[in-house]
Design an enzyme around this catalytic site. Structure first.
Site, PDB file in Angstrom:
ATOM      1  N   ALA A  64       0.862  -1.181   0.000  1.00 15.84           N
ATOM      2  CA  ALA A  64       0.000   0.000   0.000  1.00 15.84           C
ATOM      3  C   ALA A  64       0.896   1.227   0.000  1.00 15.84           C
ATOM      4  O   ALA A  64       2.050   1.160   0.434  1.00 15.84           O
ATOM      5  CB  ALA A  64      -0.876  -0.016   1.243  1.00 15.84           C
ATOM      6  N   GLY A 107       0.704  -5.083   0.943  1.00 16.25           N
ATOM      7  CA  GLY A 107      -0.500  -5.149   0.109  1.00 16.25           C
ATOM      8  C   GLY A 107      -0.226  -5.776  -1.255  1.00 16.25           C
ATOM      9  O   GLY A 107      -1.132  -6.337  -1.866  1.00 16.25           O
ATOM     10  N   GLU A 110      -0.489  -9.363  -0.637  1.00 15.26           N
ATOM     11  CA  GLU A 110      -1.909  -9.646  -0.382  1.00 15.26           C
ATOM     12  C   GLU A 110      -2.723  -9.594  -1.684  1.00 15.26           C
ATOM     13  O   GLU A 110      -3.639 -10.389  -1.886  1.00 15.26           O
ATOM     14  CB  GLU A 110      -2.457  -8.656   0.654  1.00 15.26           C
ATOM     15  CG  GLU A 110      -1.883  -8.940   2.046  1.00 15.26           C
ATOM     16  CD  GLU A 110      -2.091  -7.816   3.044  1.00 15.26           C
ATOM     17  OE1 GLU A 110      -1.878  -6.647   2.669  1.00 15.26           O
ATOM     18  OE2 GLU A 110      -2.450  -8.093   4.200  1.00 15.26           O
ATOM     19  N   GLU A 130       5.149  -5.196   6.991  1.00 13.94           N
ATOM     20  CA  GLU A 130       4.466  -4.113   7.706  1.00 13.94           C
ATOM     21  C   GLU A 130       5.001  -3.923   9.122  1.00 13.94           C
ATOM     22  O   GLU A 130       4.955  -2.834   9.687  1.00 13.94           O
ATOM     23  CB  GLU A 130       2.953  -4.395   7.774  1.00 13.94           C
ATOM     24  CG  GLU A 130       2.225  -4.292   6.431  1.00 13.94           C
ATOM     25  CD  GLU A 130       2.132  -5.593   5.671  1.00 13.94           C
ATOM     26  OE1 GLU A 130       2.971  -6.502   5.897  1.00 13.94           O
ATOM     27  OE2 GLU A 130       1.230  -5.709   4.823  1.00 13.94           O
TER      28      GLU A 130
END
Ligand code: HXC
Length: 256
Positions: A64, A107, A110, A130
């Site tokens: 992200a 992300g 993911e 993260e």
């Protein structure tokens, strides 16, 4: 300014490429909005039977966009409700092949795990780092990674933030195939094209059934599978597929 995603159609395959090279394809809110809209458009398009999602040879996505989140408060994050958008990827009924080369982190990892078949180049690196920026996975990393690779590897990846090489990811069960970096994209496209030739309704129900394996007990899952199996006997493609086998010819599927 170039667009954050690039889309094209190749035969019956809908292709999306992540395109923010300056920030390693960081998944900004804008990118995710456009990506999900494009995936849904392909899902609604009767001419598209399979989807290919790719980054570049250098990077799939480094997570992200950290600059989108750095100053956000808890309630800003909550009100953004960005995960509702990720939930919509889960609802795409057509098979999605991910072509992953370089980093697939946070992300990015993911997002790859939201896809159905992951084709990794030898250079791919998967991780959930993260922890190193004071948070934890939020788009399914602790759940999908654990289901894919088991607790031992998932804990290692999530708690230490270390990256898995493509080979490690293959042996752990995170990716479907590893291919040379020179042709990772062509190989993933070839597989998406191969899927696009399969009977679309059977493909869709088979995907649905495999995904249920993550959510149901074995006996409920078997029951569910059986019902979908029976349903396919209502399709012309089942009649055509079995008839073609008996007549020793190639089937011609119509998606009916
Ligand atoms: C915003 C990012 C970014 C990210 C890289 N960049 N990752 N920008 N968000 N996730 C930017 C850098 O700031 C830099 O911009 C440029 O991309 C190149 O990155 P470098 O760090 O200079 O490259 P390199 O030294 O090769 O290191 C590559 C890297 C590193 C190891 C992948 O960039 C990195 O650790 N990135 C962050 C990975 C991460 O923590 N991901 C998880 C994010 S949180 P400038 O302007 O300096 O050139 C997350 C939560 C998901 O994903 C929750 C669901 C939404």
């Amino acid at each position: 300014m170039s667009d954050v995603i690039l889309s094209e159609v190749d035969g019956h395959v809908g292709i999306v490429r992540l395109n923010r090279p300056d920030v390693l394809n960081a998944l900004s809110l804008e990118l995710m909005k456009k990506l999900v809209a494009q995936l849904e458009a392909y899902d609604d398009d009767p001419n598209i039977y399979a989807i290919l999602l790719s980054g570049s040879e250098k990077v799939f996505a480094a997570g992200a966009d950290i600059t989108d989140m750095a100053d956000a408060s808890t309630f800003e994050m909550y009100n953004r409700n960005q995960f509702a958008r990720w939930e919509r990827i889960k609802k795409i009924s057509k098979p999605i092949v991910a072509a992953v080369s370089g980093y697939a982190l946070g992300g990015g990892c993911e997002l790859a795990m939201h896809c159905d078949i992951i084709i990794a180049s030898e250079t791919a690196k998967f991780g959930q780092p993260e922890i190193n920026i004071g948070v934890m996975p939020g788009a399914g990393g602790t759940q999908r990674l654990t289901r894919a690779v088991g607790k031992a590897v998932a804990m290692d990846v999530v708690l230490t933030g270390r990256f898995l090489s493509a080979r490690e990811a293959l042996s752990a069960g995170l990716v479907s195939r590893v291919v040379p970096k020179e042709n990772f994209y062509d190989e993933a496209l070839r597989i998406a094209q191969e899927l696009a030739k399969k009977p679309p309704l059977a493909l869709r129900l088979a995907k649905e059934s495999v995904l249920k394996a993550h959510e149901m007990s074995l006996s409920d899952g078997l029951e569910y599978e059986r019902k979908l199996f029976y349903m396919l006997f209502a399709t012309e493609d089942q009649k055509e597929g079995m008839k073609a086998f008996i007549e020793k010819r190639r089937p011609e599927f119509k998606g009916k």
